[in-house]
Design a protein around this motif. Structure first.
Motif, PDB file in Angstrom:
ATOM      1  N   ALA A   1     -62.092  -8.913 -40.235  1.00  0.00           N
ATOM      2  CA  ALA A   1     -61.102  -9.880 -39.764  1.00  0.00           C
ATOM      3  C   ALA A   1     -59.702  -9.284 -39.705  1.00  0.00           C
ATOM      4  N   ASP A   2     -59.411  -8.309 -40.592  1.00  0.00           N
ATOM      5  CA  ASP A   2     -58.077  -7.691 -40.589  1.00  0.00           C
ATOM      6  C   ASP A   2     -57.964  -6.520 -39.628  1.00  0.00           C
TER       7      ASP A   2
ATOM      8  N   PRO B   1     -61.944  -9.908 -36.034  1.00  0.00           N
ATOM      9  CA  PRO B   1     -60.560 -10.351 -35.851  1.00  0.00           C
ATOM     10  C   PRO B   1     -60.486 -11.434 -34.787  1.00  0.00           C
ATOM     11  N   ALA B   2     -59.602 -12.399 -34.955  1.00  0.00           N
ATOM     12  CA  ALA B   2     -59.405 -13.430 -33.928  1.00  0.00           C
ATOM     13  C   ALA B   2     -58.927 -12.753 -32.645  1.00  0.00           C
ATOM     14  N   HIS B   3     -59.569 -13.076 -31.543  1.00  0.00           N
ATOM     15  CA  HIS B   3     -59.202 -12.448 -30.272  1.00  0.00           C
ATOM     16  C   HIS B   3     -58.010 -13.144 -29.625  1.00  0.00           C
TER      17      HIS B   3
ATOM     18  N   PHE C   1     -50.304 -23.895 -38.396  1.00  0.00           N
ATOM     19  CA  PHE C   1     -50.924 -23.697 -37.089  1.00  0.00           C
ATOM     20  C   PHE C   1     -52.251 -22.981 -37.306  1.00  0.00           C
ATOM     21  N   VAL C   2     -53.338 -23.621 -36.895  1.00  0.00           N
ATOM     22  CA  VAL C   2     -54.676 -23.093 -37.137  1.00  0.00           C
ATOM     23  C   VAL C   2     -55.321 -22.712 -35.809  1.00  0.00           C
ATOM     24  N   ILE C   3     -55.915 -21.526 -35.769  1.00  0.00           N
ATOM     25  CA  ILE C   3     -56.617 -21.043 -34.571  1.00  0.00           C
ATOM     26  C   ILE C   3     -58.109 -20.999 -34.871  1.00  0.00           C
ATOM     27  N   ASN C   4     -58.854 -21.910 -34.275  1.00  0.00           N
ATOM     28  CA  ASN C   4     -60.315 -21.941 -34.420  1.00  0.00           C
ATOM     29  C   ASN C   4     -60.928 -21.136 -33.271  1.00  0.00           C
ATOM     30  N   PHE C   5     -60.807 -19.807 -33.351  1.00  0.00           N
ATOM     31  CA  PHE C   5     -61.198 -18.978 -32.208  1.00  0.00           C
ATOM     32  C   PHE C   5     -62.688 -19.071 -31.909  1.00  0.00           C
TER      33      PHE C   5
ATOM     34  N   TRP D   1     -54.385 -13.599 -25.018  1.00  0.00           N
ATOM     35  CA  TRP D   1     -55.846 -13.628 -25.036  1.00  0.00           C
ATOM     36  C   TRP D   1     -56.364 -12.199 -24.899  1.00  0.00           C
ATOM     37  N   THR D   2     -57.209 -11.781 -25.814  1.00  0.00           N
ATOM     38  CA  THR D   2     -57.861 -10.473 -25.730  1.00  0.00           C
ATOM     39  C   THR D   2     -59.372 -10.688 -25.800  1.00  0.00           C
ATOM     40  N   THR D   3     -60.141  -9.662 -25.554  1.00  0.00           N
ATOM     41  CA  THR D   3     -61.597  -9.820 -25.579  1.00  0.00           C
ATOM     42  C   THR D   3     -62.122  -9.775 -27.006  1.00  0.00           C
TER      43      THR D   3
END
Length: 551
Positions: free
Chosen positions: A163-164, A469-471, A513-517, A537-539
């Protein structure tokens, strides 16, 4: 990180990113021209078609130019359009517009209601039979540059990051796939396409691209209500003065209807909630009667490039080209772009083949740029170039009258009464301050005709490995709460059609602020509409995202 890792390399003549209609058409045409060319096509979806979403009515002109005997080869164009209907909706009623004033270019005679996902699956079969190497589940995470600054290839197939962003226990660094030319066919707002536009300043001198958000559901309906080949388009309610846009209802095969709403993303009111507008639309008496007793079987969303001819950027760069929606080739009044995407793939392939045959590589494919602007694609877009600007600047009524008149004069006499209008602001910059607009009260979904976002996202069959990692990246993590929340009521909570973004207030003084990717359906709306342009936005890793069955 990609610059620090030694990766294996594979050499091809042409590398294509994206197995949509433009990328597949380019691959097929290259092998038609020279069976000995080595061509690789990389697709981030779990299979070809998994990330394809379109209305869709297909004008077969592009397919016919590429594969003239497509009928004999069994292309899945099974439902010819039989009837066209145009409606202006009010909250409870409708006004059917006559067909005779509609410009001939809007006529769908000779077109087909299709699943573009299935069309792309069929095109992939044709490509593989010709010897194209297709690798699904391979996200392209970075570009590779040559010694002279040209695009030399891409990094594909990187898996197993924590994730990091550090390598996990099962990390795979991916490979560098190199080519004499790299064709980017990523669709709207592709991550690599954005990079080359910025690096080579491809938008310099061209107006900003304009976008819409298209949301679509597939319903199985009562066979007594099903009319294969019937096409209906509506304007007006529920959007009204809140936003531009309109709906489509297409009667496909197997008792299915494709139903959707397109919302233009230049809307001002940050309280606007496009997804809820779509759900509300289905409660109109005309639509509710059609769907009553049926069941929704799929849902999805994607952004649509709507800027038209004026917003085409420079489409070539050292070592490659932008194809299809990576550049923006949708004919807005016709609500069609797949035919132009296919024609662009064919044109790019022909330019790349000629360059390779002449012993060149890594330069700009100027012949492709010329063909797009002056050939069939340019001619298609030029005739309707003022429809979107008229709609954006003057609203629905003016665009219906003036835009229709403009299309008639362009079609009949080859000139426009308005010259060439332009676009002024990006869709992000069009977003107004929350204090200047009233919140909109939306009805609660009933679970029969309308659904909450998370329930519907389950019908996109979206999946993301949660440990990666969140995209969805924030340029500045403080902006959503410090800027967007007080100034714009943080519109990411509403413009996202998949419920990715939330403002969670454990206590009133400390909202987060939460990102539920994991919910992301790869529509790219956040990258487009965020008023601070703070979301990138990334892949994600290959194979993740929606798994559309037959969108």
């Amino acid at each position: 990180m990609s610059e620090q890792i030694a990766r294996e390399q594979m050499e091809y003549d042409v590398v294509i990113v994206g197995a949509g209609p433009s990328g597949l058409s380019a691959a097929i045409r290259l092998k038609q021209l020279d069976p000995d060319l080595s061509v690789v096509l990389l697709e981030k979806g779990s299979e070809v078609g998994a990330h394809i979403l379109s209305g869709a009515i297909l004008d077969p002109v592009g397919l016919t130019a590429l594969i003239p005997d497509w009928k004999e080869k069994g292309a899945p164009l099974n439902t010819p359009v039989k009837e066209d209907h145009f409606f202006l909706l009010g909250p409870m009623g409708k006004l059917k517009l006559p067909n005779w004033p509609v410009p001939k270019l809007m006529n769908n005679h000779g077109n087909y209601i299709v699943s573009m996902g299935n069309v792309c699956r069929w095109l992939a079969q044709q490509a593989e039979e010709l010897g194209v190497e297709i690798f699904p589940g391979m996200s392209c995470s970075a570009l590779v540059y040559g010694d002279n600054g040209e695009v030399r290839g891409v990094v594909a197939g990187e898996f197993g990051l924590n994730a990091d962003g550090t390598p996990g226990p099962n990390y795979e660094p991916g490979m560098e796939l190199l080519g004499k030319y790299v064709l980017l066919a990523e669709g709207v707002r592709g991550s690599l396409s954005k990079q080359v536009m910025a690096k080579y300043d491809l938008r310099n001198g061209y107006p900003a691209q304009k976008y819409g958000l298209g949301m679509k559901e597939i319903w199985e309906i009562d066979p007594k209500k099903h009319h294969p080949g019937r096409v209906s388009h509506t304007m007006g309610w529920p959007l009204g003065s809140n936003a531009g846009g309109g709906s489509f209802i297409y009667h496909a095969e197997n008792n299915q209807v494709f139903i959707g709403l397109v919302v233009h993303l230049n809307y001002n009111n940050p309280h606007m909630y496009p997804y809820q507008e779509f759900q509300r639309f289905k409660h109109h008496p005309m639509v509710a009667e059609l769907l009553q007793g049926g069941k929704r079987v799929a849902y999805g969303a994607r952004a649509i490039s709507e800027g038209g001819f004026q917003s085409l950027p420079k489409m070539v760069f050292p070592g490659g080209a932008l194809l299809g929606c990576s550049a923006g080739m949708v004919n807005v009044p016709r609500i069609k772009g797949n035919h132009n995407a296919m024609l662009s793939g064919k044109a790019a392939a022909e330019a790349a083949h000629a360059a390779i045959k002449a012993g060149r590589q890594g330069d700009e494919l100027s012949a492709y740029e010329t063909e797009v602007r002056t050939g069939a694609i340019g001619q298609d877009l030029w005739k309707v170039r003022n429809v979107k600007p008229l709609w954006s600047h003057f609203g629905l009524a003016a665009s219906m009258f003036a835009g229709g008149l403009d299309m008639w004069t362009n079609s009949l006499f080859g000139f426009s009464l308005f010259g060439t209008l332009t676009h002024h602001k990006s869709d992000a910059a069009e977003t107004g301050k929350a204090k200047d607009h009233k919140p909109i009260d939306y009805p609660k979904p009933d679970g029969v005709l309308s659904f909450d976002r998370l329930t519907n996202v389950a019908f996109s069959f979206t999946n993301h490995e949660e440990s990666q990692p969140a995209h969805l990246k924030l340029v500045d993590p403080t902006v959503p709460i410090a800027v967007n929340l007080p100034e714009f009521a943080e519109p990411a909570q509403r413009y996202c059609p998949a419920g990715v973004y939330e403002v969670v207030a454990t206590d009133a003084a400390n909202p987060k602020f939460v990102i539920n990717f994991q919910n992301c359906v790869h529509c790219k709306t956040c990258d487009i509409k965020d008023p601070s342009q703070n979301i990138v936005w990334t892949t994600p890793q290959g194979g993740d995202g929606p798994n559309y069955p037959n969108m």
